[in-house]
Design a protein around this motif. Structure first.
Motif, short mmCIF file in Angstrom:
data_model
loop_
_atom_site.label_atom_id
_atom_site.label_comp_id
_atom_site.label_asym_id
_atom_site.label_seq_id
_atom_site.Cartn_x
_atom_site.Cartn_y
_atom_site.Cartn_z
N TYR A 66 12.88 -14.21 0.70
CA TYR A 66 11.68 -15.06 0.73
C TYR A 66 11.20 -15.44 -0.67
N ASN A 70 10.26 -19.26 -1.31
CA ASN A 70 9.00 -19.73 -1.90
C ASN A 70 9.23 -20.55 -3.17
N ARG A 103 5.27 -15.79 5.81
CA ARG A 103 6.22 -15.48 4.72
C ARG A 103 5.65 -14.34 3.87
N GLY A 108 4.82 -16.50 -4.38
CA GLY A 108 3.94 -17.35 -3.58
C GLY A 108 3.24 -18.43 -4.38
N LEU A 111 4.87 -21.79 -3.89
CA LEU A 111 4.46 -22.50 -2.67
C LEU A 111 3.08 -23.13 -2.87
#
Ligand code: MG
Length: 240
Positions: A66, A70, A103, A108, A111
């Motif tokens: 992930y 991201n 997620r 992050g 994103l």
């Protein structure tokens, strides 16, 4: 007497000043303002290609990298315009918009940057973008959503999402869930957890066929009693 009252008042002030600051404060309610939450994948982002390209961390098909996902929305994910229109409409009326994704939050900020750039307003981690990964029940091994905890903490009024888990999370938090109709290309890639699984052999766990799924859409009410937002346009293919 007056000196005792003054002393008591001073003590109250001192005690209040010594209280630790609440680091998880919820923004104050503004009269008339709705607080509206949105899921990310297949709700505001058509991210199928990002997920299909993402490296796996193990043989478990759900065990994706992930951190990689991201970082790569800017290359492989595109905004779903009808949902961006709803967000623009809500913000134009002074309502507050939040994003909650299952997620994990590794990288992050990437994103957040992608959503900020595409939507034209600041999206920041732990301010209006929250990561709420599923948790696994140690006894049963089932994974379950934790989005409802954030929905409750933020005091949302409405939550938009494409998956069964989004509707369950809205229901657990006691807010109105609105189903975003998933792009047909994502239904082909990820039919599981969408009205059960419309592409699986009919069973108790997957009772709905594609035909029945279309009947739900036509009526505008999903199997959890949720409203269905009728998006019949599909987003553009991401640029490779
Ligand atoms: Mg989703």
């Amino acid at each position: 007497m007056r000196s005792i009252q003054l002393l008591s008042f001073s003590l109250v002030l001192i005690i209040a000043a010594c209280q630790p600051a609440n680091t998880n404060t919820v923004p104050e309610r503004v009269p008339g303002q709705l607080k509206v939450g949105f899921d990310v994948d297949d709700t505001i982002l058509f991210s199928r290609d990002n997920f299909l390209k993402a490296p796996h961390m193990s043989d478990d098909p759900d065990h994706l990298d992930y951190g990689w996902v991201n970082l790569h929305d800017s290359l492989y994910s595109v905004i779903i315009e009808p949902v961006a229109d709803i967000i623009g409409f809500l913000r134009s009326k002074g309502h507050a918009v939040y994003f909650i994704t299952a997620r994990p939050g590794i990288n992050g900020q990437a994103l957040a940057r992608h959503l900020s750039r595409e939507l034209g307003f600041t999206v920041a981690m732990n301010q209006n973008l929250f990561f709420a990964p599923k948790r696994k029940d140690p006894k049963t091994g089932y994974k379950f959503t934790t989005k409802h905890e954030r929905i409750s903490q933020l005091g949302l009024h409405i939550f938009y999402g494409d998956a069964d888990n989004d509707m369950v999370a809205a229901s657990l938090a006691g807010v109105r869930g609105v189903r975003i109709v998933r792009d047909p290309r994502s239904v082909v890639a990820y039919s599981k957890n969408y009205f059960g699984d419309t592409r699986a052999t009919p069973s108790e766990a997957a009772p709905y066929s594609e035909e029945q799924y279309q009947q739900f859409l036509a009526k505008g009410v999903g199997p959890y009693g949720e409203t269905i937002y009728p998006i019949y346009t599909t987003p553009k293919e991401p640029v490779d």
